[in-house]
Write a protein that holds these residues in place. Structure first.
Motif, PDB file in Angstrom:
ATOM      1  N   GLU A 188       0.843  -1.202   0.000  1.00  0.00           N
ATOM      2  CA  GLU A 188       0.000   0.000   0.000  1.00  0.00           C
ATOM      3  C   GLU A 188       0.878   1.252   0.000  1.00  0.00           C
ATOM      4  O   GLU A 188       0.639   2.195  -0.755  1.00  0.00           O
ATOM      5  CB  GLU A 188      -0.906  -0.034   1.244  1.00  0.00           C
ATOM      6  CG  GLU A 188      -1.791   1.180   1.440  1.00  0.00           C
ATOM      7  CD  GLU A 188      -2.888   1.286   0.398  1.00  0.00           C
ATOM      8  OE1 GLU A 188      -3.244   0.247  -0.180  1.00  0.00           O
ATOM      9  OE2 GLU A 188      -3.370   2.408   0.159  1.00  0.00           O
TER      10      GLU A 188
ATOM     11  N   LYS B 180       2.520   1.849  -3.190  1.00  0.00           N
ATOM     12  CA  LYS B 180       1.536   2.122  -4.240  1.00  0.00           C
ATOM     13  C   LYS B 180       1.632   1.106  -5.377  1.00  0.00           C
ATOM     14  O   LYS B 180       1.859   1.457  -6.535  1.00  0.00           O
ATOM     15  CB  LYS B 180       1.703   3.554  -4.762  1.00  0.00           C
ATOM     16  CG  LYS B 180       1.448   4.623  -3.705  1.00  0.00           C
ATOM     17  CD  LYS B 180       1.262   5.984  -4.332  1.00  0.00           C
ATOM     18  CE  LYS B 180       0.628   7.003  -3.416  1.00  0.00           C
ATOM     19  NZ  LYS B 180       1.070   6.961  -2.005  1.00  0.00           N
TER      20      LYS B 180
ATOM     21  N   ASP C 259      -6.157   1.214  -0.425  1.00  0.00           N
ATOM     22  CA  ASP C 259      -6.720   1.440  -1.757  1.00  0.00           C
ATOM     23  C   ASP C 259      -6.176   0.464  -2.786  1.00  0.00           C
ATOM     24  O   ASP C 259      -6.816   0.186  -3.782  1.00  0.00           O
ATOM     25  CB  ASP C 259      -6.370   2.866  -2.233  1.00  0.00           C
ATOM     26  CG  ASP C 259      -6.985   3.907  -1.308  1.00  0.00           C
ATOM     27  OD1 ASP C 259      -7.925   3.534  -0.569  1.00  0.00           O
ATOM     28  OD2 ASP C 259      -6.532   5.064  -1.324  1.00  0.00           O
ATOM     29  N   TYR C 260      -4.959  -0.041  -2.541  1.00  0.00           N
ATOM     30  CA  TYR C 260      -4.318  -0.867  -3.555  1.00  0.00           C
ATOM     31  C   TYR C 260      -4.564  -2.364  -3.339  1.00  0.00           C
ATOM     32  O   TYR C 260      -4.015  -3.189  -4.020  1.00  0.00           O
ATOM     33  CB  TYR C 260      -2.800  -0.596  -3.575  1.00  0.00           C
ATOM     34  CG  TYR C 260      -2.468   0.707  -4.255  1.00  0.00           C
ATOM     35  CD1 TYR C 260      -2.087   0.726  -5.595  1.00  0.00           C
ATOM     36  CD2 TYR C 260      -2.566   1.924  -3.588  1.00  0.00           C
ATOM     37  CE1 TYR C 260      -1.792   1.913  -6.233  1.00  0.00           C
ATOM     38  CE2 TYR C 260      -2.285   3.113  -4.215  1.00  0.00           C
ATOM     39  CZ  TYR C 260      -1.897   3.114  -5.549  1.00  0.00           C
ATOM     40  OH  TYR C 260      -1.622   4.287  -6.178  1.00  0.00           O
TER      41      TYR C 260
ATOM     42  N   THR D 169      -0.288   2.682 -10.499  1.00  0.00           N
ATOM     43  CA  THR D 169      -1.463   3.401 -10.021  1.00  0.00           C
ATOM     44  C   THR D 169      -2.618   3.293 -11.011  1.00  0.00           C
ATOM     45  O   THR D 169      -3.763   3.037 -10.624  1.00  0.00           O
ATOM     46  CB  THR D 169      -1.096   4.881  -9.778  1.00  0.00           C
ATOM     47  OG1 THR D 169       0.037   4.906  -8.923  1.00  0.00           O
ATOM     48  CG2 THR D 169      -2.222   5.639  -9.131  1.00  0.00           C
TER      49      THR D 169
ATOM     50  N   ASN E   4      -4.134  -0.132 -10.977  1.00  0.00           N
ATOM     51  CA  ASN E   4      -4.994  -0.337  -9.819  1.00  0.00           C
ATOM     52  C   ASN E   4      -6.380   0.257 -10.048  1.00  0.00           C
ATOM     53  O   ASN E   4      -7.392  -0.355  -9.739  1.00  0.00           O
ATOM     54  CB  ASN E   4      -4.332   0.277  -8.579  1.00  0.00           C
ATOM     55  CG  ASN E   4      -5.102  -0.043  -7.317  1.00  0.00           C
ATOM     56  OD1 ASN E   4      -5.366  -1.209  -7.034  1.00  0.00           O
ATOM     57  ND2 ASN E   4      -5.497   0.978  -6.579  1.00  0.00           N
ATOM     58  N   LYS E   5      -6.412   1.481 -10.625  1.00  0.00           N
ATOM     59  CA  LYS E   5      -7.695   2.133 -10.917  1.00  0.00           C
ATOM     60  C   LYS E   5      -8.468   1.285 -11.909  1.00  0.00           C
ATOM     61  O   LYS E   5      -9.664   1.044 -11.766  1.00  0.00           O
ATOM     62  CB  LYS E   5      -7.453   3.518 -11.507  1.00  0.00           C
ATOM     63  CG  LYS E   5      -7.134   4.582 -10.488  1.00  0.00           C
ATOM     64  CD  LYS E   5      -7.220   5.962 -11.133  1.00  0.00           C
ATOM     65  CE  LYS E   5      -6.463   6.971 -10.278  1.00  0.00           C
ATOM     66  NZ  LYS E   5      -5.633   7.845 -11.105  1.00  0.00           N
TER      67      LYS E   5
ATOM     68  N   ILE F  72     -13.785  -0.500  -2.838  1.00  0.00           N
ATOM     69  CA  ILE F  72     -12.700  -0.764  -1.882  1.00  0.00           C
ATOM     70  C   ILE F  72     -11.893  -1.994  -2.252  1.00  0.00           C
ATOM     71  O   ILE F  72     -10.875  -2.269  -1.633  1.00  0.00           O
ATOM     72  CB  ILE F  72     -13.196  -0.909  -0.418  1.00  0.00           C
ATOM     73  CG1 ILE F  72     -14.199  -2.049  -0.293  1.00  0.00           C
ATOM     74  CG2 ILE F  72     -13.731   0.386   0.135  1.00  0.00           C
ATOM     75  CD1 ILE F  72     -14.337  -2.525   1.131  1.00  0.00           C
TER      76      ILE F  72
END
Lengths: 310, 316, 405
Positions: free
Chosen positions: C132, C135, C153-154, C354, C357-358, C377
């Motif tokens: 996390e 990232k 978040d990750y 990043t 992940n999105k 989540i």
């Protein structure tokens, strides 16, 4: 270099913690007592830190305040010391073998307790332990001074009256008793000091690992710490430090070798065996170490290297 | 608790207790001769179970170096049990020659021997895992011929079922205890062993070759461990390489309770701890593992020499 | 003497650094040597951090098998729009520290775009915070404990949480025998997974208005359950629910049956493996286990996956392998979608991680587990769950999971 530290930061910290755990096991050995209780106190210290930081010292800031971490280490050390006294006094009145048995039982009882109590979170344990640092390597700010202070204290201890009493008991308990040294008092003292140190290391480890559960500090762990001390050397504290560092690093070094592809395939296979079968090797080292190097590889004679022989 | 349940738990306790007892016998024999606890005893217990499994023609699983290995023979259970336990006995003798004898020759502290035995335990357990993996193995279905899985000791309305395997284990264990007691107290060899346990120096002056008897002791002790391992495995399958560790830890509590070095003490201690564990009520079942160690601590405080042990004499 | 001592002391940290430096001067599979260079390599590395040694390896090796099948399958299909993927395996062993080290190696040394792992939930609580902070996306292939996606978040998972899976088997038991009233529950208290699972089981029992007559705890290392089985049978339960692992769970089933228990038995996910068959043999017959995966799931991708697994291992694929396959698949498909927006090998590594992940949280994926998606989540949204019943040959030599309709 930055990449090196981000990759191996955790390992370097683990090595320092390993050295400290080796020292905590070395203390009772100074008086000739085999104790396998260190992992129990380590687990206890970790739980104290985990519970305090997640339930009591909740802070709103992004990073967990350092002074609270130091306070946790202090509390963990105190509680472990008191418990060390309670376990040590009855067990150390008896011969050495009883201490070994009692400490194995002690570690198991602590494990069963932590599985059953609500506050320790059972088998899942406690997670989301707040971090005092941004990166893993920064734990050295806590671990390294602790190691250096411990080493200075050990260096002094081996040269003052108390340390000499420890050694006298190790060499011959009856004779030491006849010289007016109270063996039980010194044995309990060494055992309790070891407990305090293991508790403090546990408190750091709980933060360092982000989580704490009943799988920390088990009977298996005792064996690994014992290897640190025996192979490193049970006659001088430096042996435990070197042993703790080398054996903590070993699996990761082997991982590096196995990954590197620098070696021909048969060596890669060997590296793979060394990593997957490392506990077999640990076991062999314990046997070989006790038979051929009952004093360990790092002996007090090492210091005599630079000196002119008389 | 009604009477049928009480009776059933009593039998359960005796059956598991009898396993603790033969396990602890081996511990105690070695202790009485050498004054050390052999922490590799639990690993040899496991090894005996694996030996028997291999001799019966069992196949090893898909991980480990020996995946899908089968010995080209299929011996009946009783014969495999004897050979497997004897092999375990030989491993015990080899262990003594390699890991304990050099230390005795150096005259080192007995505690170093304890450490060395711990090393042997680590090697055996992890070698098993490396060679045949961590999965469970079970003896072939026809191990005990066509015996029913359980025998009813009660009536049809109020059944008191006891597993047949457990009755067998209990009977075999008690027979072993009887044979061993006879051997120790009535034969020349046994008396020589007793003499060594009493005072090794005097015994050797009397012309007893203590080294030979130490080998014999290790063979018997490890044979018993292998036998206990096989018996338990026939009841519950070989639950992986760590199978014997839990028994090894319990065994420590058993011998402290009975008295270090006392043979009747090991039997009594084993049965007592088995019984206490059987009567742990359901709501405290989570603490079952702590029972034996709790008893151990209390004994250390109250009566360190155990129930049937002798007072310590500090040798000067 | 003193100077010698100080020298030695000063040497120690240096020695330690040197020691680790030796091992870090390894040739990385990627010629990217610092975080600022774009990914210009010819392969896209994805990290797999599962237990390949220790006693957790029993589960970990099933995950390795599933991931490897996925690697071959997707590279045969052209990888990421022409660029192949490469799985980088780092062994976590069974402990927390080993998991942290494996994650660090994947993140910093192997420069992977995302990680699949670790095997146990406890290891996840330890190592995921590190990912996390770095990232980098983590997909859990088998962590079912409460609170995993909430770590950050990750962090996301393709393994449905116990709260969703477990109740299905109790409902199936009630369908088979509507007269169930009394329930006895057993669980392995030293196993995180079983402890989370039993809480869900007990809650379901209450919700179904059944009577919980006893809760018995044991250890995964236990083998003798006679006194506990005796206590439970004495309370005359109509249903027994067991949360444990293969060896202990299998033994418990066997001893319950031998002591005369005739009712239904529901097993938790830890019993969801063919490793249980040799333990209770013919007596395993009839045990109900809820599944997040069925080899019989229709759909092209599962047919291909099942065939590949059958060819290689001569048995039906287990749930752990299917979930590992699905995790790799999610990465591959998310990377493909990302690549169409902006060329993946033009992105710098931090940005790529990043963006990936999105991207993966927004997609829908048709995997061997059926159709899955993620909540914001990172919790899995899965439609299809199954209940299987163990069917054994009469002599207990072979067994299989048959899926209830």
């Amino acid at each position: 270099m930055a990449e090196f530290f981000s990759t191996y930061g955790s390992l370097i910290v683990s090595m320092v913690l390993g050295a400290l755990l080796g020292l905590s096991l070395y203390l009772p050995l100074m008086t000739g007592q085999l104790s396998l209780a260190s992992p129990g106190f380590y687990a206890l210290g970790g739980y104290i830190a985990a519970i305090l930081s997640t339930k009591v010292f909740t802070s709103s800031s992004n990073l967990f305040p350092l002074h609270l971490l130091l306070l946790e280490m202090l509390i963990a050390g105190l509680v472990s010391g008191i418990l060390g006294l309670l376990v040590g006094i009855p067990a150390l009145r008896l011969r050495g073998i009883y201490l070994a048995i009692a400490t194995i039982a002690f570690v198991e009882v602590l494990r069963v307790l932590s599985l059953n109590l609500e506050i320790t979170g059972g088998a899942v344990g406690i997670f989301g332990i707040p971090q005092p640092f941004q990166t893993q390597i920064e734990y050295l700010w806590i671990a390294l001074p602790l190691l250096l202070i411990s080493m200075i204290l050990f260096y002094r201890l081996e040269r003052v009256r108390v340390g000499r009493a420890f050694t006298a008991i190790r060499e011959d308990e009856l004779a030491a008793g006849a010289m007016g040294i109270n063996p039980t008092y010194y044995k309990v003292l060494a055992f309790t000091l070891g407990a305090i140190l293991a508790g403090i290391v546990g408190a750091i480890s709980a933060h360092f690992l982000n989580t704490w559960n009943a799988r920390q500090g088990t009977f298996d762990a005792s064996i690994i710490y014992l290897t640190f001390v025996l192979i490193g050397g049970s006659r001088t504290f430096l042996g435990s430090v070197v042993g703790g560092m080398v054996f903590t690093a070993l699996p990761e070094v082997l991982r590096g070798i196995a990954d590197s592809g620098l070696f021909p395939s048969w060596l890669g296979w060997l590296a793979q065996f060394l990593r997957d079968g490392r506990l077999i090797i640990f076991g062999l080292l314990i046997v070989i170490g006790t038979i051929f190097f009952p004093q360990g590889l790092v002996t007090p004679d090492i210091f005599k290297m630079g000196k002119v022989k008389k | 608790m009604d009477i049928s349940l009480f009776f059933q738990q009593l039998l359960n306790g005796l059956s598991i207790g009898s396993v603790y007892a033969i396990f602890a016998l081996g511990y105690t024999l070695v202790y009485s001769i050498l004054g050390i606890i052999n922490l590799a005893h639990g690993a040899i217990f496991t090894l005996g179970a694996y030996f028997t499994y291999a001799l019966m023609g069992g196949t090893f699983g898909f991980n480990g170096l020996l995946a899908n290995l089968t010995l080209p023979l299929q011996l009946p259970f009783a014969i495999s049990l004897i050979i497997g336990s004897s092999l375990a006995g030989l491993v015990g003798v080899a262990m003594e020659r390699v890991a304990f004898l050099p230390l005795r020759r150096q005259g080192s502290d007995p505690l170093l021997t304890v450490v060395s035995s711990l090393g042997v335990a680590v090697v055996i357990v992890n070698l098993i895992q490396y060679l045949v993996g961590a999965e469970s193995y079970t003896y072939p279905a026809n191990t005990f011929g066509n015996l029913p899985p359980a025998i009813n000791f009660g009536t049809v309305e109020k059944p008191i079922p006891i597993r047949t395997v457990q009755i067998l284990i209990f009977v075999v264990s008690m027979v072993i205890v009887a044979i061993l007691t006879y051997f120790i107290n009535r034969t020349k060899y046994g008396k020589a062993m007793q003499a060594i346990a009493e005072d090794a120096t005097t015994a050797s002056l009397l012309g007893i070759n203590s080294d030979r008897f130490i080998v014999l002791t290790f063979f018997i002790s490890s044979f018993l461990a292998g036998l206990a391992g096989t018996l338990v495995a026939s009841s519950v399958s070989i639950a992986g390489p760590y199978f014997g560790i839990a028994f090894g830890l319990r065994g420590l509590a058993v011998i402290v309770l009975g008295g270090l070095g006392s043979i009747p003490g090991a039997v009594l201690g084993g049965l007592l701890i088995g019984l206490v564990e059987a009567f742990v009520p359901a709501e405290y079942s989570g603490y079952k593992d702590a029972v034996a160690f709790g008893i151990l601590f209390i004994m250390l405080l109250v009566r360190p020499q155990g129930l049937l042990g002798r007072r310590f004499v500090q040798k000067v | 003497m003193n100077t010698a001592f100080i020298r030695t002391t000063a040497l120690l940290p240096i020695f330690a650094l040197f020691f680790t430096a030796c091992s870090s001067s390894t040739v990385s599979t990627n010629p990217a040597n610092n975080n600022a260079t774009p990914q210009t390599s010819t392969v896209i590395p994805i990290g797999i951090a599962v237990a390949q040694t220790s006693n957790v390896a029993l589960l970990g090796q099933e995950q390795v098998a599933g991931a490897k099948i996925a690697e071959k399958y997707f590279n045969d299909q052209g990888g990421i729009n022409g660029t192949p993927i490469k799985l980088v395996f780092q062994d976590t062993a069974g402990d927390e520290a080993g998991t942290i080290n494996a994650f660090q190696a994947l993140i910093n040394k192997d420069k992977v775009v995302g990680i699949v792992g670790p095997t146990l939930s406890q290891q996840a609580f330890s190592a995921n915070p590190i990912a996390e902070r770095a990232k980098i996306p983590v997909l859990a292939p088998s962590n079912t404990a409460k609170g995993i996606p909430e770590i950050g978040d990750y962090i996301a998972r393709v393994s449905a949480p116990v709260s969703v899976v477990a109740p299905n088997s109790i409902k199936a038991a009630l369908k088979i025998n509507p007269n169930i009233k009394k329930v006895a529950v057993f669980f392995a208290q030293n196993d995180a997974f079983s402890k989370s699972e039993t809480e869900i089981f007990q809650q379901t029992v209450k919700e179904q208005n059944l009577e919980l007559v006893t809760v018995q705890k044991f250890q995964t290392s236990d083998t003798d359950f006679q006194s506990q089985a005796t206590n439970a049978i004495n309370l005359k339960p109509d249903l027994v629910i067991i949360s444990g692992l293969a060896a202990d769970g299998g033994n418990l089933v066997r001893q319950l049956r031998e002591l005369g228990y005739k009712g239904l038995i529901v097993g938790g996910n830890g019993l969801n493996t063919s490793n249980i068959f040799p333990v209770c043999k013919a007596l395993c017959d009839g045990v109900l286990i809820a599944q997040a995966y069925s080899p019989e799931h229709p759909g092209e991708i599962n047919t291909k996956f099942r065939q590949a697994y059958l060819d290689q291992f001569k048995k039906e694929p287990p749930q752990f392998s299917a979930q590992a396959f699905a995790a790799v698949q999610v990465y591959v498909e998310a990377l493909k979608s990302l690549d169409q927006k902006s060329k993946v090998n033009k992105l710098e590594l931090p940005a790529l991680r990043t963006e990936l992940n999105k991207q993966l949280l927004t997609g829908k994926y048709n995997t061997p587990l059926g159709e899955i998606a993620f909540t914001p989540i990172g919790e899995i949204v899965q439609k299809d769950f199954y209940v299987a019943q163990i069917k054994m040959e009469a002599d207990g030599s072979k067994g299989k999971f048959t899926f209830l309709k």
